[in-house]
Write a protein that holds these residues in place. Structure first.
Motif, short mmCIF file in Angstrom:
data_model
loop_
_atom_site.label_atom_id
_atom_site.label_comp_id
_atom_site.label_asym_id
_atom_site.label_seq_id
_atom_site.Cartn_x
_atom_site.Cartn_y
_atom_site.Cartn_z
N GLU A 137 98.88 27.92 48.05
CA GLU A 137 99.33 26.81 47.23
C GLU A 137 98.17 26.13 46.52
O GLU A 137 97.00 26.30 46.90
CB GLU A 137 100.12 25.83 48.10
CG GLU A 137 101.39 26.45 48.66
CD GLU A 137 102.47 25.44 48.94
OE1 GLU A 137 102.40 24.31 48.44
OE2 GLU A 137 103.42 25.79 49.66
N PRO A 138 98.44 25.35 45.47
CA PRO A 138 97.38 24.76 44.65
C PRO A 138 96.48 23.76 45.39
O PRO A 138 95.47 23.34 44.83
CB PRO A 138 98.15 24.08 43.51
CG PRO A 138 99.44 24.79 43.44
CD PRO A 138 99.77 25.17 44.84
N ASP A 139 96.86 23.35 46.59
CA ASP A 139 95.98 22.49 47.37
C ASP A 139 95.00 23.29 48.24
O ASP A 139 94.25 22.71 49.02
CB ASP A 139 96.79 21.53 48.25
CG ASP A 139 97.64 22.26 49.29
OD1 ASP A 139 97.67 23.51 49.27
OD2 ASP A 139 98.28 21.59 50.11
N ASN A 175 100.31 30.26 44.01
CA ASN A 175 101.35 29.29 43.65
C ASN A 175 102.71 29.62 44.25
O ASN A 175 103.74 29.17 43.75
CB ASN A 175 101.49 29.18 42.12
CG ASN A 175 100.28 28.54 41.48
OD1 ASN A 175 99.85 27.48 41.90
ND2 ASN A 175 99.73 29.20 40.47
N GLU A 216 94.41 29.15 37.40
CA GLU A 216 94.02 27.77 37.71
C GLU A 216 95.01 27.16 38.72
O GLU A 216 96.19 27.49 38.69
CB GLU A 216 94.01 26.93 36.42
CG GLU A 216 92.96 27.38 35.41
CD GLU A 216 91.53 27.22 35.92
OE1 GLU A 216 91.31 26.40 36.85
OE2 GLU A 216 90.65 27.92 35.41
N PHE A 242 92.70 27.82 41.08
CA PHE A 242 92.10 28.52 42.20
C PHE A 242 90.63 28.90 42.02
O PHE A 242 89.88 28.91 43.01
CB PHE A 242 92.95 29.74 42.56
CG PHE A 242 94.31 29.36 43.06
CD1 PHE A 242 94.49 28.89 44.35
CD2 PHE A 242 95.41 29.42 42.23
CE1 PHE A 242 95.74 28.50 44.80
CE2 PHE A 242 96.67 29.03 42.67
CZ PHE A 242 96.83 28.58 43.96
#
Length: 255
Positions: free
Chosen positions: A177-179, A213, A237, A239
């Motif tokens: 995930e993006p976090d 994602n 992005e 990442f």
């Protein structure tokens, strides 16, 4: 069945935008409506997308993974490239842990000619593959066999793995995930994978581009706990910055 590059791009677009009309997809991909409809039909048959009148959406769930046969079909060419890239970096005469997943199974196939390996796994498919390598000792974790993919999970598997410390853990994942969190669906599977990470000197993550994602319910780890990432396309992005901050070496497998 394998998915072709156009179908993988279609999946990427739908994953990014959640839902799209057939007309939008035709414009984005630069193909005819008929081609899009054929691709959508095939991907729907594989369970990778859901159709609605005039469009397509992801059948995404944070609580349930795709079926094993669907995961086998999804980007098998990219997974094979990743497997070859990983195998090229694995030295002879080392100890490994391979966990659950179709990508780790592809890696096992790519290791069939390595010498002097000692491999611990909680994946019966990996064990069966590597038993064909006469110069590889295979150690199988005990525990409950999950019938749908022959994964071994549960507390018995965790306790068994705790006895070992290996040179390299080669792990797969369901979503990044993006976090920067690495996520999966089954708490029992996650507990085993977390133990694998704790009992390896280096951790190598093998994840094709469809994993970026992608949401899943259970957090397994953070990118900072990974030493190397092997994938089949440049990460989107945000990442690249996350990988740099986490000091993760990223290898994009060549076509």
């Amino acid at each position: 069945m394998n998915t072709n590059p156009r179908q993988l791009q279609l999946l990427d677009e739908v994953r990014l935008r959640k839902s799209l009309s057939v007309e939008q997809l035709a414009d984005i991909l630069g193909v005819t409506l008929q081609t899009v409809r054929r691709d959508v039909q095939r991907l729907a048959e594989l369970g990778l997308v859901s159709r609605f009148h005039g469009g397509v959406r992801m059948p995404s769930s944070t609580v349930e993974n795709l079926a094993y046969t669907q995961r086998e079909a999804l980007n098998s060419t990219g997974k094979a490239r990743i497997a070859r890239a990983v195998a090229a970096q694995v030295p002879d005469n080392c100890s490994l842990i391979l966990n659950i997943g179709t990508t780790t199974e592809a890696i096992a196939k790519a290791l069939l000619h390595h010498k002097g390996l000692r491999v611990l796994t909680n994946n019966l498919n990996v064990a069966a593959i590597l038993c064909a390598n006469p110069d590889c000792e295979v150690i199988v974790a005990g525990g409950v066999v999950r019938k749908r993919d022959r994964a071994i999970v549960g507390e018995a598997a965790v306790d068994f793995i705790r006895q070992f410390r290996v040179d390299i853990a080669l792990i797969g994942i369901s979503g990044i995930e993006p976090d920067g969190s690495l996520r999966d669906y089954d708490m029992r599977e996650v507990k085993v994978a977390q133990t694998i990470i704790e009992h390896a000197r280096e951790v190598w993550l093998a994840a094709d581009h469809t994993k970026f994602n992608r949401p899943a319910m259970v957090q397994l780890a953070q990118l900072a706990q990974i030493d190397r990432l092997f994938t089949d396309a440049p990460p989107p992005e945000p990442f690249p910055a996350l990988l740099h901050e986490a000091d993760v070496q990223c290898t994009v497998a060549a076509a």
